[in-house]
Structures are given as structure tokens and as C-alpha cells.
Design a protein around this motif. Structure first.
Motif, PDB file in Angstrom:
ATOM      1  N   TYR A 130      -2.181   1.362   8.948  1.00  0.00           N
ATOM      2  CA  TYR A 130      -2.792   2.546   9.549  1.00  0.00           C
ATOM      3  C   TYR A 130      -2.941   3.646   8.501  1.00  0.00           C
ATOM      4  O   TYR A 130      -3.999   4.287   8.401  1.00  0.00           O
ATOM      5  CB  TYR A 130      -1.943   3.029  10.725  1.00  0.00           C
ATOM      6  CG  TYR A 130      -2.497   4.262  11.390  1.00  0.00           C
ATOM      7  CD1 TYR A 130      -3.588   4.178  12.244  1.00  0.00           C
ATOM      8  CD2 TYR A 130      -1.932   5.511  11.167  1.00  0.00           C
ATOM      9  CE1 TYR A 130      -4.109   5.302  12.850  1.00  0.00           C
ATOM     10  CE2 TYR A 130      -2.430   6.641  11.775  1.00  0.00           C
ATOM     11  CZ  TYR A 130      -3.517   6.532  12.607  1.00  0.00           C
ATOM     12  OH  TYR A 130      -4.031   7.658  13.217  1.00  0.00           O
ATOM     13  N   GLU A 131      -1.906   3.859   7.703  1.00  0.00           N
ATOM     14  CA  GLU A 131      -1.965   4.886   6.650  1.00  0.00           C
ATOM     15  C   GLU A 131      -3.047   4.539   5.626  1.00  0.00           C
ATOM     16  O   GLU A 131      -3.752   5.432   5.144  1.00  0.00           O
ATOM     17  CB  GLU A 131      -0.605   5.023   5.954  1.00  0.00           C
ATOM     18  CG  GLU A 131       0.479   5.608   6.847  1.00  0.00           C
ATOM     19  CD  GLU A 131       0.142   7.011   7.329  1.00  0.00           C
ATOM     20  OE1 GLU A 131      -0.469   7.798   6.563  1.00  0.00           O
ATOM     21  OE2 GLU A 131       0.499   7.314   8.497  1.00  0.00           O
ATOM     22  N   LYS A 132      -3.208   3.264   5.294  1.00  0.00           N
ATOM     23  CA  LYS A 132      -4.265   2.855   4.373  1.00  0.00           C
ATOM     24  C   LYS A 132      -5.639   3.194   4.942  1.00  0.00           C
ATOM     25  O   LYS A 132      -6.519   3.670   4.235  1.00  0.00           O
ATOM     26  CB  LYS A 132      -4.183   1.354   4.089  1.00  0.00           C
ATOM     27  CG  LYS A 132      -3.078   0.955   3.158  1.00  0.00           C
ATOM     28  CD  LYS A 132      -3.121  -0.559   2.949  1.00  0.00           C
ATOM     29  CE  LYS A 132      -1.948  -1.068   2.155  1.00  0.00           C
ATOM     30  NZ  LYS A 132      -1.987  -2.538   2.038  1.00  0.00           N
ATOM     31  N   LEU A 133      -5.813   2.916   6.229  1.00  0.00           N
ATOM     32  CA  LEU A 133      -7.103   3.218   6.872  1.00  0.00           C
ATOM     33  C   LEU A 133      -7.375   4.713   6.897  1.00  0.00           C
ATOM     34  O   LEU A 133      -8.510   5.148   6.688  1.00  0.00           O
ATOM     35  CB  LEU A 133      -7.127   2.641   8.286  1.00  0.00           C
ATOM     36  CG  LEU A 133      -7.191   1.117   8.377  1.00  0.00           C
ATOM     37  CD1 LEU A 133      -6.987   0.678   9.819  1.00  0.00           C
ATOM     38  CD2 LEU A 133      -8.497   0.612   7.830  1.00  0.00           C
ATOM     39  N   ILE A 134      -6.348   5.502   7.133  1.00  0.00           N
ATOM     40  CA  ILE A 134      -6.502   6.965   7.134  1.00  0.00           C
ATOM     41  C   ILE A 134      -6.930   7.439   5.739  1.00  0.00           C
ATOM     42  O   ILE A 134      -7.845   8.237   5.604  1.00  0.00           O
ATOM     43  CB  ILE A 134      -5.195   7.666   7.553  1.00  0.00           C
ATOM     44  CG1 ILE A 134      -4.870   7.358   9.016  1.00  0.00           C
ATOM     45  CG2 ILE A 134      -5.253   9.158   7.306  1.00  0.00           C
ATOM     46  CD1 ILE A 134      -5.810   7.977  10.000  1.00  0.00           C
ATOM     47  N   ARG A 135      -6.279   6.897   4.689  1.00  0.00           N
ATOM     48  CA  ARG A 135      -6.640   7.284   3.309  1.00  0.00           C
ATOM     49  C   ARG A 135      -8.072   6.852   2.979  1.00  0.00           C
ATOM     50  O   ARG A 135      -8.802   7.592   2.325  1.00  0.00           O
ATOM     51  CB  ARG A 135      -5.669   6.648   2.325  1.00  0.00           C
ATOM     52  CG  ARG A 135      -4.369   7.381   2.191  1.00  0.00           C
ATOM     53  CD  ARG A 135      -3.607   6.927   0.964  1.00  0.00           C
ATOM     54  NE  ARG A 135      -3.442   5.480   0.884  1.00  0.00           N
ATOM     55  CZ  ARG A 135      -2.366   4.822   1.340  1.00  0.00           C
ATOM     56  NH1 ARG A 135      -1.376   5.481   1.891  1.00  0.00           N
ATOM     57  NH2 ARG A 135      -2.300   3.518   1.226  1.00  0.00           N
TER      58      ARG A 135
END
Length: 94
Positions: free
Chosen positions: A86-91
């Protein structure tokens, strides 16, 4: 008094309970197939000429059972893995 339930853990518990039912069914049905095979092999027409055919349903179903196992138990830290993705997608979104 109703307690709040952690939905992530509830889904994981349901997957694991489903796998355990699947495993029980696997053993019961395959035991039945081997019993049928044993009864057929002691018949005069089946004496030592019968191919052990229950290995094929066991093998095929075993592949599905293994897949179900990894779905239920494969990733012990699924929540953390999901958070990382999820954090990768946000970045990537930025």
C-alpha cells in the motif's frame, strides 16, 4: 455486550477453518476410495491386476489442498506485506 472483532484476523481464522474442513474431507473421501480399491482388488476378477487408481484423485486434489494451505497459512505476516504494498502504491501515485 458485543466485542469488536478484528476483521483481518476474522478473515484469516475463516480461511484456516475452511482449510481444516477441506483437509478432513480429503482424508475421508480418499480413505473411501482406497477402501473401494481394496474391495475391488480382492474380487476374483481384480486379483493383482488392478491398477492403484486412487493415487490420481489423491494427487489432483492434493494440489488443490496445497494451494488452499498456502492461502490460509502461507504468509504469516500478511498484514505487514499489505501495508508495504500500500505504501509503495501511495509513493507511486505521487
Amino acid at each position: 455486550m458485543e466485542t469488536s472483532r478484528n476483521e483481518f484476523l476474522w478473515r484469516k481464522a475463516k480461511k484456516r477453518a475452511g482449510f481444516k474442513r477441506h483437509l478432513q474431507n480429503y482424508f475421508m473421501v480418499n480413505a473411501g476410495l482406497w477402501i473401494i480399491y481394496a474391495i475391488m482388488s480382492i474380487q476374483p476378477w481384480g486379483h493383482h491386476h488392478l491398477y492403484p487408481w486412487p493415487v490420481w484423485p489423491m494427487f489432483g486434489w492434493g494440489i488443490g489442498l496445497l494451494s488452499h494451505y498456502f492461502s490460509a497459512y502461507g504468509n504469516p505476516n500478511e498484514r505487514r506485506s499489505t501495508e508495504i504494498e500500500y505504501e509503495k502504491l501511495i509513493r507511486d501515485e505521487r
